[in-house]
Design a protein around this motif. Sequence first.
Motif, PDB file in Angstrom:
ATOM      1  N   HIS A 136      -7.525   2.338  -6.118  1.00 56.84           N
ATOM      2  CA  HIS A 136      -7.382   1.352  -5.045  1.00 56.84           C
ATOM      3  C   HIS A 136      -8.616   0.466  -4.886  1.00 56.84           C
ATOM      4  CE1 HIS A 136      -4.193   4.274  -4.173  1.00 56.84           C
ATOM      5  NE2 HIS A 136      -3.559   3.211  -3.726  1.00 56.84           N
ATOM      6  N   ASP A 152      -2.577  -4.261  -5.284  1.00 58.24           N
ATOM      7  CA  ASP A 152      -2.403  -2.816  -5.294  1.00 58.24           C
ATOM      8  C   ASP A 152      -1.579  -2.468  -6.530  1.00 58.24           C
ATOM      9  OD1 ASP A 152      -2.524  -0.503  -2.844  1.00 58.24           O
ATOM     10  OD2 ASP A 152      -1.174  -0.083  -4.514  1.00 58.24           O
ATOM     11  N   TYR A 185       0.842  -1.196   0.000  1.00 57.78           N
ATOM     12  CA  TYR A 185       0.000   0.000   0.000  1.00 57.78           C
ATOM     13  C   TYR A 185       0.881   1.252   0.000  1.00 57.78           C
ATOM     14  CZ  TYR A 185       0.926  -0.134   5.069  1.00 57.78           C
ATOM     15  OH  TYR A 185       1.537  -0.181   6.305  1.00 57.78           O
ATOM     16  N   ASP A 235      -6.232   5.805   0.247  1.00 53.00           N
ATOM     17  CA  ASP A 235      -6.597   4.402   0.004  1.00 53.00           C
ATOM     18  C   ASP A 235      -7.274   3.722   1.187  1.00 53.00           C
ATOM     19  OD1 ASP A 235      -4.482   4.297   1.770  1.00 53.00           O
ATOM     20  OD2 ASP A 235      -3.260   2.915   0.587  1.00 53.00           O
ATOM     21  N   LYS A 273      -6.373  -2.169   4.771  1.00 49.15           N
ATOM     22  CA  LYS A 273      -5.716  -0.893   5.061  1.00 49.15           C
ATOM     23  C   LYS A 273      -6.662   0.058   5.791  1.00 49.15           C
ATOM     24  CE  LYS A 273      -2.657   2.507   4.519  1.00 49.15           C
ATOM     25  NZ  LYS A 273      -3.438   3.600   5.090  1.00 49.15           N
TER      26      LYS A 273
END
Length: 567
Positions: free
Chosen positions: A395, A367, A260, A351, A339
């Motif tokens: 995302h 990702d 991420y 994101d 996340k």
Amino acid sequence: MMFLGPGGVNRIRQRLQHDEWASQAADHLLAEANQMLDLLPVHHTLDERKVLLDVARQLAKRVQTLGVAWFVTGDARYRTRLADELVAAAMFPDWNRTHFIDTAEIMAAVGMGRDWIVSFLGTDQRSAIDAALMEFGLVPARESFLLPSAWVRTADNWTIVCSAGSIIAALALRRSQPVLSQQVIDMAVATLSRGLDTYSPDGGYNEGPTYWTYATDYAALAVAALEEAKTLGFHSPDPFASTWRFGKAMTAPSGMFFDYGDNVANPDRCHALGWLANRVRDPEAAAWQQEAPGPPRPFDLVWRADPPAKPTTRRQSAESFIEAGVTVIRSGDLYVALKGGANNINHAHLDLGSFILEVDGRRFVSDLGRDDYTLPGYFSPNARFGYFRTTTAAHNTLVFEDNNQAVAAHAIFLGSCSGIEDFSAAYRIEDPDAPCHFVRAVAVLPGRGVAIADRILPRGDTPVAADWRINTLAQVELNGPSATLTLGNKSVVLRVTGLKGADLAAARVATQPREGDNDAFTRVLCRFRVGGEPAQLNALFAAKPSDENEVAHVGRRLQEWLALLNP
């Protein structure tokens, strides 16, 4: 010698006689060192960003590899070649103090190498190296602490790396430059301590796994060097010792990171794994030094952990790192990472709620990764989120009205448990600019797959356009509310329910001019409208097709759990 302690060289050599993993690591490092013998020493070259980082990292690799090759073999060729690298760095016109992290990495490499071979250096060599450490390193470091520079005031990877480089260089010159060295050490220790606080409360690191590796490598060097200088009375915080768990959690079964933000999928190996394992005396940490992906690094031998008699393995686990804002769930052949956190963190993308999914070591939900750091304004607040890969639309999350999440948005960790469909975790995504908040829960279903449930909470009655989306490298075959994702000989079936007419669509992810190439990725999305009453969208990834009733049942279970967590 720094980092080795009394008898350190003999300890390394003795271990190689009975430790097969260490012996194989030594063979790899000696092969690299032999290649270095035929190379010209490093030379001063700024890249297109006008930074010296590539040179600094090449120097650090050579110093560490040649030094450890000398420890292992006693062959003076490696020591002589190491001296050549140090003198070459000392002859640079500068160490690029305007981008001080370059300076810090060179300080660490030169300070370490000097300490290892100081008694073998000629008078002219030592004078040149010491003069460069002082003029290009310690004097600019002192000025940076006194100003203070931005990295002194913040708490991120710059804070740790710049403090660590300053500490190692100052300790190397502590006898010849006692006043200047002590000034730098005192200020660097205070700054380093603030950087180490970012590992609290649970060892997580909010910039993500790539920057965790970078910061942790330098943090371990600094802490180890300070603790060897016993009169300094420095003690690192407990969460730092447990941070190996974060690195392991962020490493999926494929060997790739949960990439991420500005992190990358293919990890560099953290050279502090053995040091951390020795510190916590945890068999799982010791086993992880051997199991972690990537070729061995020199400090794997300097800081080799005693391997456990029986490495511990856990078939099922769920770990959440609260301040870092990530949750990872493993169960059998499944790996899913979610996340949370905040969008205003250094190196973050917009994101919140994004996730990745692996099955049998294959990444079915991916990702897109970071973009090129040389893009104009990539790190400028005014330009950064105009680049596609940093946007919410890039995302695996919900997008409302085709807008980005706010930089001020954050995700509140609601909890995790093992009582709802095996393992579950949830975040509430709060965005001050969005027409909806939403709660995203993830659950691993034994033998059935992974469920993602989104409880969408509109702020008003006006209908809002929303997208549920994922990016995949798989081949995609659509069938109404279902899609079959295929990678090689493995397939996963995605099924969504909860909203009428919520069929899936697919399209290639667009590549923007001069930005990262996304052509390998396909976006699978579900477009719908929501307004007034809360709505829930359920998605189930499974090895075989799931009917609507099964997905709806999972959604109801998760909704009941979410009601308890977030009434």
